[in-house]
Design a protein around this motif. Sequence first.
Motif, PDB file in Angstrom:
ATOM      1  N   SER A 105       0.831  -1.209   0.000  1.00  0.00           N
ATOM      2  CA  SER A 105       0.000   0.000   0.000  1.00  0.00           C
ATOM      3  C   SER A 105       0.865   1.259   0.000  1.00  0.00           C
ATOM      4  CB  SER A 105      -0.924   0.011   1.225  1.00  0.00           C
ATOM      5  OG  SER A 105      -1.847  -1.043   1.145  1.00  0.00           O
ATOM      6  N   SER A 109       1.067   4.149  -2.883  1.00  0.00           N
ATOM      7  CA  SER A 109       0.839   5.567  -2.570  1.00  0.00           C
ATOM      8  C   SER A 109       1.938   6.430  -3.175  1.00  0.00           C
ATOM      9  CB  SER A 109       0.790   5.781  -1.060  1.00  0.00           C
ATOM     10  OG  SER A 109      -0.322   5.144  -0.510  1.00  0.00           O
ATOM     11  N   ARG A 110       3.180   5.984  -3.048  1.00  0.00           N
ATOM     12  CA  ARG A 110       4.299   6.735  -3.634  1.00  0.00           C
ATOM     13  C   ARG A 110       4.175   6.789  -5.155  1.00  0.00           C
ATOM     14  NH1 ARG A 110       6.861   3.720   0.207  1.00  0.00           N
ATOM     15  NH2 ARG A 110       7.905   2.357  -1.265  1.00  0.00           N
TER      16      ARG A 110
END
Length: 194
Positions: A105, A109-110
């Motif tokens: 996750s 996100s990055r």
Amino acid sequence: MKRIMLLIMGTLLLGMMSGCGYNTMQANEEAVVAAWADVESTYQRRNDLIPNLVEVVKGYARHEADTLKAVTEARASVGGMKVSKDVINDPAAIAKFQQMQGQMSGALSRLMVVAERYPDLKANQNFLDLQKQLEGTENRINVARERYNKQVQAFNTSIRTFPNSLTNSMLLHLKRKEPFKAEEGAKVAPKVKF
């Protein structure tokens, strides 16, 4: 007379067995197993989407190799983790599974932050479609985990309440199941900076 006594004893034993919860506990454990399979299935869906997402981003962000590598490595570690059906009986295995999914996750996100830097990528239909599918998958993961936790609660309650607890301690010896818990650091709200 002896026959009548045996008949009465048999009837009493059957009456007691019908209220002992044996079948209920078995059904609740099967519900936990099925809910866990749903959790695995939704994580697998996410895992299957990631290579497509990475390829689309690669075309636009060649110099973001570190982020792309982190996503690819996280996916490989999640994909390489052997998860047996007995994982629901091992709190440490569930924690490891959850930790690896948390790393995935974070990497995703990055990747989304990288995508924000590229206006053409954000407008690309393939990327938009993949992003929507990924968002939907993240929602499915959350729903599957919530359903799993509800089944775990029902199961744990069924093995700990009377008279089921007696049946469990004498016959089944079923152990409590571990629910999903918040990831490490989830209590701290993320800081948004513009």
